[in-house]
Motif scaffolding. Structure first.
Motif, PDB file in Angstrom:
ATOM      1  N   PHE A   1       0.847  -1.194   0.000  1.00  0.00           N
ATOM      2  CA  PHE A   1       0.000   0.000   0.000  1.00  0.00           C
ATOM      3  C   PHE A   1       0.882   1.243   0.000  1.00  0.00           C
ATOM      4  CE2 PHE A   1      -2.409  -3.363   2.013  1.00  0.00           C
ATOM      5  CZ  PHE A   1      -3.652  -3.267   1.411  1.00  0.00           C
ATOM      6  N   ALA A   2       0.337   2.307  -0.606  1.00  0.00           N
ATOM      7  CA  ALA A   2       1.044   3.582  -0.587  1.00  0.00           C
ATOM      8  C   ALA A   2       0.781   4.354   0.698  1.00  0.00           C
ATOM      9  CB  ALA A   2       0.640   4.431  -1.790  1.00  0.00           C
ATOM     10  N   CYS A   3      -0.375   4.081   1.336  1.00  0.00           N
ATOM     11  CA  CYS A   3      -0.718   4.803   2.569  1.00  0.00           C
ATOM     12  C   CYS A   3      -1.621   3.917   3.414  1.00  0.00           C
ATOM     13  CB  CYS A   3      -1.412   6.128   2.248  1.00  0.00           C
ATOM     14  SG  CYS A   3      -1.885   7.079   3.707  1.00  0.00           S
ATOM     15  N   ILE A   4      -1.270   3.753   4.709  1.00  0.00           N
ATOM     16  CA  ILE A   4      -2.090   2.990   5.650  1.00  0.00           C
ATOM     17  C   ILE A   4      -2.379   3.901   6.834  1.00  0.00           C
ATOM     18  CG2 ILE A   4      -2.229   0.993   7.166  1.00  0.00           C
ATOM     19  CD1 ILE A   4      -0.385  -0.496   5.307  1.00  0.00           C
ATOM     20  N   LEU A   5      -3.679   4.066   7.153  1.00  0.00           N
ATOM     21  CA  LEU A   5      -4.104   4.889   8.285  1.00  0.00           C
ATOM     22  C   LEU A   5      -4.845   3.996   9.262  1.00  0.00           C
ATOM     23  CD1 LEU A   5      -5.473   8.046   6.413  1.00  0.00           C
ATOM     24  CD2 LEU A   5      -3.208   7.733   7.442  1.00  0.00           C
ATOM     25  N   ALA A   6      -4.388   3.979  10.531  1.00  0.00           N
ATOM     26  CA  ALA A   6      -5.035   3.208  11.580  1.00  0.00           C
ATOM     27  C   ALA A   6      -5.628   4.179  12.598  1.00  0.00           C
ATOM     28  CB  ALA A   6      -4.045   2.268  12.255  1.00  0.00           C
ATOM     29  N   VAL A   7      -6.901   3.965  12.961  1.00  0.00           N
ATOM     30  CA  VAL A   7      -7.601   4.847  13.900  1.00  0.00           C
ATOM     31  C   VAL A   7      -7.757   4.114  15.225  1.00  0.00           C
ATOM     32  CG1 VAL A   7      -9.666   6.225  14.285  1.00  0.00           C
ATOM     33  CG2 VAL A   7      -8.837   5.871  11.958  1.00  0.00           C
ATOM     34  N   THR A   8      -7.303   4.715  16.335  1.00  0.00           N
ATOM     35  CA  THR A   8      -7.396   4.061  17.642  1.00  0.00           C
ATOM     36  C   THR A   8      -7.319   5.103  18.748  1.00  0.00           C
ATOM     37  OG1 THR A   8      -6.477   2.344  19.056  1.00  0.00           O
ATOM     38  CG2 THR A   8      -4.918   3.728  17.858  1.00  0.00           C
ATOM     39  N   HIS A   9      -7.768   4.689  19.942  1.00  0.00           N
ATOM     40  CA  HIS A   9      -7.618   5.533  21.124  1.00  0.00           C
ATOM     41  C   HIS A   9      -6.719   4.859  22.170  1.00  0.00           C
ATOM     42  CE1 HIS A   9     -10.782   2.668  22.158  1.00  0.00           C
ATOM     43  NE2 HIS A   9     -10.500   2.897  23.429  1.00  0.00           N
ATOM     44  N   MET A  10      -6.100   3.706  21.823  1.00  0.00           N
ATOM     45  CA  MET A  10      -5.259   2.965  22.768  1.00  0.00           C
ATOM     46  C   MET A  10      -3.841   3.552  22.778  1.00  0.00           C
ATOM     47  SD  MET A  10      -6.433  -0.918  21.923  1.00  0.00           S
ATOM     48  CE  MET A  10      -5.238  -1.551  23.109  1.00  0.00           C
ATOM     49  N   PRO A  11      -3.330   3.952  23.942  1.00  0.00           N
ATOM     50  CA  PRO A  11      -1.993   4.553  24.007  1.00  0.00           C
ATOM     51  C   PRO A  11      -0.889   3.605  23.535  1.00  0.00           C
ATOM     52  CG  PRO A  11      -3.236   5.003  25.998  1.00  0.00           C
ATOM     53  CD  PRO A  11      -4.022   3.997  25.243  1.00  0.00           C
ATOM     54  N   TYR A  12      -1.014   2.312  23.924  1.00  0.00           N
ATOM     55  CA  TYR A  12       0.039   1.360  23.563  1.00  0.00           C
ATOM     56  C   TYR A  12       0.119   1.193  22.047  1.00  0.00           C
ATOM     57  CZ  TYR A  12       2.545  -3.030  22.977  1.00  0.00           C
ATOM     58  OH  TYR A  12       3.408  -4.000  22.554  1.00  0.00           O
ATOM     59  N   PHE A  13      -1.066   1.131  21.423  1.00  0.00           N
ATOM     60  CA  PHE A  13      -1.085   0.890  19.982  1.00  0.00           C
ATOM     61  C   PHE A  13      -0.547   2.104  19.212  1.00  0.00           C
ATOM     62  CE2 PHE A  13      -2.963   0.401  15.796  1.00  0.00           C
ATOM     63  CZ  PHE A  13      -2.765  -0.946  15.554  1.00  0.00           C
ATOM     64  N   LYS A  14      -0.893   3.306  19.674  1.00  0.00           N
ATOM     65  CA  LYS A  14      -0.457   4.482  18.918  1.00  0.00           C
ATOM     66  C   LYS A  14       1.045   4.715  19.066  1.00  0.00           C
ATOM     67  CE  LYS A  14      -1.231   8.155  22.337  1.00  0.00           C
ATOM     68  NZ  LYS A  14      -1.983   9.382  22.644  1.00  0.00           N
ATOM     69  N   GLU A  15       1.635   4.220  20.203  1.00  0.00           N
ATOM     70  CA  GLU A  15       3.073   4.402  20.380  1.00  0.00           C
ATOM     71  C   GLU A  15       3.871   3.585  19.368  1.00  0.00           C
ATOM     72  OE1 GLU A  15       4.509   6.533  22.222  1.00  0.00           O
ATOM     73  OE2 GLU A  15       2.681   7.253  23.175  1.00  0.00           O
ATOM     74  N   ALA A  16       3.211   2.590  18.756  1.00  0.00           N
ATOM     75  CA  ALA A  16       3.927   1.737  17.804  1.00  0.00           C
ATOM     76  C   ALA A  16       4.125   2.432  16.460  1.00  0.00           C
ATOM     77  CB  ALA A  16       3.167   0.429  17.596  1.00  0.00           C
ATOM     78  N   PHE A  17       3.430   3.556  16.245  1.00  0.00           N
ATOM     79  CA  PHE A  17       3.541   4.273  14.978  1.00  0.00           C
ATOM     80  C   PHE A  17       4.429   5.494  15.167  1.00  0.00           C
ATOM     81  CE2 PHE A  17      -0.300   1.847  14.539  1.00  0.00           C
ATOM     82  CZ  PHE A  17      -0.315   1.467  13.208  1.00  0.00           C
ATOM     83  N   GLN A  18       5.373   5.640  14.261  1.00  0.00           N
ATOM     84  CA  GLN A  18       6.246   6.799  14.327  1.00  0.00           C
ATOM     85  C   GLN A  18       5.501   8.059  13.867  1.00  0.00           C
ATOM     86  OE1 GLN A  18       9.846   6.357  12.127  1.00  0.00           O
ATOM     87  NE2 GLN A  18      10.707   8.326  12.739  1.00  0.00           N
ATOM     88  N   ALA A  19       4.647   7.913  12.842  1.00  0.00           N
ATOM     89  CA  ALA A  19       3.846   9.042  12.357  1.00  0.00           C
ATOM     90  C   ALA A  19       2.478   8.970  13.006  1.00  0.00           C
ATOM     91  CB  ALA A  19       3.724   8.992  10.838  1.00  0.00           C
ATOM     92  N   ARG A  20       2.100  10.062  13.694  1.00  0.00           N
ATOM     93  CA  ARG A  20       0.810  10.083  14.397  1.00  0.00           C
ATOM     94  C   ARG A  20       0.090  11.396  14.077  1.00  0.00           C
ATOM     95  NH1 ARG A  20       4.157   8.144  18.545  1.00  0.00           N
ATOM     96  NH2 ARG A  20       4.196  10.189  19.548  1.00  0.00           N
ATOM     97  N   ILE A  21      -1.217  11.263  13.868  1.00  0.00           N
ATOM     98  CA  ILE A  21      -2.088  12.432  13.686  1.00  0.00           C
ATOM     99  C   ILE A  21      -2.924  12.544  14.956  1.00  0.00           C
ATOM    100  CG2 ILE A  21      -3.887  13.480  12.262  1.00  0.00           C
ATOM    101  CD1 ILE A  21      -2.921  11.641   9.968  1.00  0.00           C
ATOM    102  N   GLU A  22      -2.579  13.473  15.822  1.00  0.00           N
ATOM    103  CA  GLU A  22      -3.255  13.646  17.102  1.00  0.00           C
ATOM    104  C   GLU A  22      -4.504  14.515  16.896  1.00  0.00           C
ATOM    105  OE1 GLU A  22      -2.504  12.405  19.979  1.00  0.00           O
ATOM    106  OE2 GLU A  22      -0.451  11.645  19.771  1.00  0.00           O
ATOM    107  N   VAL A  23      -5.645  14.038  17.421  1.00  0.00           N
ATOM    108  CA  VAL A  23      -6.905  14.770  17.335  1.00  0.00           C
ATOM    109  C   VAL A  23      -7.378  15.073  18.754  1.00  0.00           C
ATOM    110  CG1 VAL A  23      -9.267  14.769  16.473  1.00  0.00           C
ATOM    111  CG2 VAL A  23      -7.483  13.566  15.195  1.00  0.00           C
ATOM    112  N   HIS A  24      -7.607  16.335  19.075  1.00  0.00           N
ATOM    113  CA  HIS A  24      -8.151  16.708  20.381  1.00  0.00           C
ATOM    114  C   HIS A  24      -9.253  17.726  20.166  1.00  0.00           C
ATOM    115  CE1 HIS A  24      -4.881  19.559  19.454  1.00  0.00           C
ATOM    116  NE2 HIS A  24      -5.591  20.458  20.138  1.00  0.00           N
ATOM    117  N   LYS A  25     -10.214  17.714  21.070  1.00  0.00           N
ATOM    118  CA  LYS A  25     -11.418  18.534  20.914  1.00  0.00           C
ATOM    119  C   LYS A  25     -11.459  19.605  21.994  1.00  0.00           C
ATOM    120  CE  LYS A  25     -16.266  17.920  19.699  1.00  0.00           C
ATOM    121  NZ  LYS A  25     -17.373  16.934  19.598  1.00  0.00           N
ATOM    122  N   THR A  26     -11.756  20.853  21.609  1.00  0.00           N
ATOM    123  CA  THR A  26     -11.888  21.980  22.537  1.00  0.00           C
ATOM    124  C   THR A  26     -13.272  22.595  22.352  1.00  0.00           C
ATOM    125  OG1 THR A  26     -11.010  23.566  20.934  1.00  0.00           O
ATOM    126  CG2 THR A  26      -9.407  22.408  22.320  1.00  0.00           C
TER     127      THR A  26
END
Length: 1008
Positions: free
Chosen positions: A973-998
């Motif tokens: 694949f040219a691009c793989i995006l994984a969506v999660t809220h688990m801290p352990y799982f997101k730490e495994a990715f070097q590239a992260r898109i952080e989403v926070h709500k205000t």
């Protein structure tokens, strides 16, 4: 399709956001639940296809906003494309499609939203349904395929493969088949009716011949009678001419008689008129005197009429002047009343203004209070501007501290749960070891019985094949016995011939043939009974083998369940090996978190900031209650400004009234003087006095005028007598001449009457000599009319027969055409019937699914091997054995299904028995394999993969394997995006898109 850039404006929870995908190969979209992670993916689907999870189109617009805009740039087939979709609340949507060129983006937008949407689909070769079932593994749908029943899985797979178009084709083929069948039945009924009508052709032809002969005979008789009638009509016509001449002469004779009588009457009347004229001429003197008196009275009446007209004119003119004078006076009086009303209104306003001006001192005091209150409010407003940012910062810091404390408590609860589970597993370790040994012994025994079971099955199959061969021999023996019996019956005939060469048989040859046939019949009969004995023995042996097979089958039925149980026990035993070390780690981590929570040292920087903010708030000493009281104080004294405006307005109006009042009083005096002048010295008053003097000068007397009119009416009779006298003097010589002319005309009429009488006598004699043929003509005409009606009936019947004959000829041609049409329709019916079967579930659809499943199974197992370390394997089964028919036969039958057989190192078992982590790995592998398959079938390459949630069921080892699997398939694949809220799982990715709500919406931050 490879994402390049995504720009959002007012889309769902995002107000303004930009996400650049350049450099992202495998990335994680992470954030808390509800932060807006999935909204990013919804923005992509809404931009490309206009589809999202929103129930209505306006729901994608952020609350409070009027428009939404999504700008999505992506790469496909070595080209960069850009899609811009916009929408205004309550209005239509806009869509732009562009392609990148060296000079910038070039528009590919078509005319209309639908045409542009179709252009996008033509370029990316991927519709919305295929995308969400392939590249987009949506949240909560990972196990949708596995949880369905086996019979429903085929329907889902057919839907994903878009085989429902074949259902439409099947329905269309069935409809056309039914239509052609109905047409064929209708044509059959029509052809039967036509054949029944065609059978009448010979009878109709015979009737035509007979009718044509009758018509010829009647036409000959009709022609003879017509000639006879014509000759008699010539005689009748001559008699009619004579009768017409006789009637004309008699009419002339009668007219002359009447004319003579009229002339005699006119002569008598003229003589009477002459006598009356002589009498009137004798009264000439009296008539002349009476007419002179009439002329004198008429002259007097004309003089009185002239005076009457002048008197009437002066009277009317005087009345008009009096009305004009009254109108002028009324107009001046109306102006006077209006001026007096204005003066009274000004006096009333003066009284109201004096009441308003009496409150000037009270209003001045209130205005001073209002100025003080406004000064106090301005001070509090400036203080509020300083306090508001501090209050917002205080609230934000408190929420952050609460979330930090909640995360620590949740982590402690998670560690406690894990500790309890690990303690329970550690206690079960001896029992698991004993159970594994016991189950292993049972499995060894059952494996031996399974080997013996295979031997019994093979022997049973061999016996069944032998029994089938015996059945075949039995049928051959029965056929040979029947043929030999038939041959013996033929030989019993006295004139029998040889069954082989068909030659006559003598006594010697007949005996030899009979003996040979009987010998063959006995031999076949013996073989038949031997075969029957072998069949009975074989059938008994098969029954014994079946009973033994069923008994062994019941004994080994628990084999798969025991293997599955041993696999579970082994897995549980392997898990308990690392339990003790894991328990120590959990205890250490839990104590550390509890100390941090009890001491309150977590988020120390936030707590320090909170204390600093609270100290600043205390130093400002701002009170919201004092602020509200200051606002209410202003509202309390605001009435003074209104009253001050009223006082200024009253002073202004008082000055205006003082200037206006003398003008109105002067206007009233002037109007009263005008009324006196108009009544005495106006032109109208002077003209009225002049007309009154003129009327007196005329001196018209109405009574004298009426008496003169009465005398004139009485003397009008002399005017009439005078006119009659003049007329009589003119008519008298004319009447004398008229009497002479009447005498001469009377003698001429008498001579003409004598001449006509002689002509009439001559015509009467000619008519008496010629007989009247009318009766004979009437008889002949009656015969002709009766024969004509008969002939018309025959001709009508003949025409009807000719028409029927022509119709039958046309029906014959139509029958031949419809026979050919019926064959064509029946052929079409068979074609569409076969097409309906081909397009059905058991036709092309089943064939396509059968062709797809091996590819899907291979791809699934390849992915599952990476996820489970080669421990799990799946198999797709499309048919299974079933039972149908009568219980005695018990014939085996294959049933269509789509079962998924899952096996691990210990054997196969049901999907529901696998743990959550294992089930997710299976679902993920099948789902990803389906995604690749659907993308390939749509003609697009699967370059992007989106995995939305689904990792919460995985333990640490499962997550590691899933991450490893994603990394393993990353080159595909040219691009793989994984969506999660688990801290352990997101730490495994070097590239992260952080989403926070205000409070202002969702925000993005990209870390590489």
């Amino acid at each position: 399709m490879i994402p390049v850039q995504l720009i959002l404006k007012n889309f769902l929870s995002y107000q303004d956001a930009t996400l650049d995908f350049n450099g992202l190969h495998t990335a994680c979209i992470c954030g808390s639940n509800g932060a807006g992670k999935s909204s990013l993916l919804e923005a992509i689907t809404w931009a490309i296809w206009g589809e999202s999870r929103a129930s209505t189109e306006d729901d994608v617009i952020q609350t409070g906003a009027k428009e939404v805009r999504v700008d999505f740039t992506f790469s496909s087939n070595d080209h960069n494309y850009r899609v811009i979709r916009t929408r205004y609340r309550g209005q239509s949507s806009g869509l732009e499609f562009q392609v990148a060129t060296p000079s910038g983006f070039k528009a590919l937008t078509e005319k209309g939203l639908r045409a542009t949407q179709q252009a996008i689909l033509d370029h990316i070769k991927l519709d919305y349904d295929t995308f969400i079932n392939s590249a987009y593994l949506r949240q909560g749908r990972a196990d949708e395929f596995m949880l369905k029943r086996p019979t429903e899985r085929k329907e889902i797979l057919a839907e994903l493969l878009k085989l429902n178009q074949y259902d439409d084709l099947e329905e269309r083929a069935k409809d056309l088949s039914r239509s052609f069948k109905g047409q064929a039945e209708q044509l059959d009924r029509l052809l039967e009716s036509i054949q029944g009508q065609l059978q009448q052709r010979s009878a109709i032809a015979q009737q035509r011949i007979e009718l044509e002969e009758q018509v010829n005979q009647l036409q000959q008789a009709q022609a003879y009678d017509n000639v006879k009638v014509q000759s008699l009509q010539v005689v009748q016509h001559q008699r009619q001419n004579w009768q017409q001449q006789l009637g004309f002469l008699r009419q002339q004779h009668q007219n002359l008689s009447q004319d003579s009588d009229r002339l005699e009457q006119e002569q008598a009347a003229a003589n009477g008129q002459l006598a009356a004229l002589r009498e009137l001429l004798g009264q000439q003197k009296a008539i002349t005197e009476g007419y002179s008196e009439y002329q004198r009275l008429q002259a007097q009446e004309e003089a009185f009429s002239a005076k009457f007209q002048e008197h009437t004119r002066a009277t009317v003119e005087m009345q008009q002047l009096q009305q004009e004078k009254a109108q002028q006076i009324n107009e001046i009086q109306r102006q006077l009343q209006h001026a007096e009303g204005q003066l009274a209104a000004l006096q009333q306003q003066e009284q109201e203004i004096e009441q308003t001006l009496s409150k000037v001192a009270e209003v001045q005091s209130a205005l001073a209070q209002l100025a003080e209150a406004r000064q106090r409010l301005q001070q509090l407003d400036r203080l509020q501007l300083e306090v508001s940012p501090l209050l917002q910062q205080q609230t934000s810091l408190q929420m952050q501290l609460e979330r930090s404390q909640a995360r620590i408590l949740a982590k402690i609860e998670e560690l406690q749960t894990s500790e309890q589970q690990l303690s329970s597993q550690q206690q079960r370790q001896p029992h698991l070891q004993q159970a594994v040994m016991e189950v292993g012994v049972q499995i060894d025994e059952l494996e031996k019985k399974r080997v013996y079971l295979d031997r019994v099955r093979e022997k049973g199959q061999e016996r069944r094949h032998f029994l089938e061969r015996l059945h075949a021999h039995q049928r051959d023996y029965e056929k040979q016995i029947g043929e030999l019996e038939q041959k013996m019956q033929m030989l019993q005939n006295p004139d029998a011939v040889c069954p082989l060469c068909d030659r006559p048989l003598d006594k010697h040859h007949w005996d030899r043939v009979v003996q040979k046939t009987q010998s063959q019949q006995q031999e076949v009969q013996d073989q038949f009974w031997v075969s029957r004995d072998q069949m009975a023995a074989t059938d008994s042996e098969i029954q014994t083998l079946r009973q033994e097979y069923r008994q062994l089958l019941q004994e080994v039925a628990q084999y798969d369940a025991l293997r599955e149980q041993r696999g579970k026990l082994t897995e549980q035993l392997a898990v308990t090996d690392d339990t003790k070390e894991r328990l120590k780690q959990i205890a250490t981590e839990k104590q550390k978190l509890e100390r941090s929570l009890s001491s309150g040292d977590h988020a120390a920087d936030k707590q320090a900031q909170l204390q600093q903010v609270q100290q600043q708030l205390r130093s400002l000493n701002y009170s919201e209650q004092d602020h509200a009281l200051a606002r209410s104080e202003i509202e309390r004294w605001r009435w003074a400004e209104i009253r001050q405006a009223q006082i200024k307005d009253a002073q202004k109006r008082q000055a205006q009234i003082a200037a206006r009042k003398p003008e109105i009083q002067a206007q009233i005096a002037e109007l009263q003087a005008k009324i006196d002048q108009q009544d005495r010295n106006s032109p109208c008053a002077i003209a009225i006095a002049t007309l009154e003097s003129h009327i007196q000068e005329i001196g018209y007397n109405l009574e004298q005028h009426n008496a003169l009119r009465s005398a004139l009416r009485q003397s009008q009779a002399w005017q009439l007598r005078h006119q009659q006298l003049i007329s009589a003097q003119q008519q008298y010589p004319e009447l004398q001449q008229r009497v002479g002319e009447l005498n001469k005309a009377k003698e001429e009429r008498l001579t003409e009457k004598q001449l006509l009488a002689a002509q009439i006598e001559s015509l009467v004699q000619q008519l008496e000599r010629s007989p009247d043929p009318t009766a004979e003509i009437q008889n002949l005409e009656q015969k002709l009319a009766f024969r004509r009606r008969e002939l018309d009936d025959l001709l009508s019947h003949l025409g009807m027969l000719q028409q029927q004959s022509a119709q039958l000829d046309a029906l014959q041609i139509q029958s031949e055409q419809q026979q050919q049409q019926l064959q064509d329709i029946r052929q079409q019916h068979r074609i569409y019937q076969e097409l309906a079967q081909a397009f059905g579930k058991n036709g092309i659809q089943a064939l396509m699914i059968e062709n797809v499943l091996p590819q899907l199974e291979a791809e699934t197992n390849q992915l599952l091997a990476r996820l489970s370390a080669n421990q799990l394997h799946v198999q797709f089964v499309t048919q299974k054995a079933g039972r149908s028919g009568k219980a005695a036969k018990k014939n085996a039958k294959l049933i269509d299904t789509l079962e998924i057989v899952i096996a691990d190192a210990r054997g196969t078992r049901a999907y529901e028995t696998y743990s959550g982590g294992e089930a997710f790995r299976i679902n993920f592998a099948i789902r990803l394999a389906l995604a690749k398959l659907l993308a390939q079938r749509s003609g697009a390459s699967l370059q992007m993969l989106i995995v939305d949630e689904g990792f919460g069921t995985q333990d640490r080892e499962g997550c590691d394997r899933l991450i490893a699997a994603i990394n393993a398939i990353a080159p595909d694949f040219a691009c793989i995006l994984a969506v999660t809220h688990m801290p352990y799982f997101k730490e495994a990715f070097q590239a992260r898109i952080e989403v926070h709500k205000t409070q202002t919406g969702s925000h993005l931050s990209l870390s590489m």
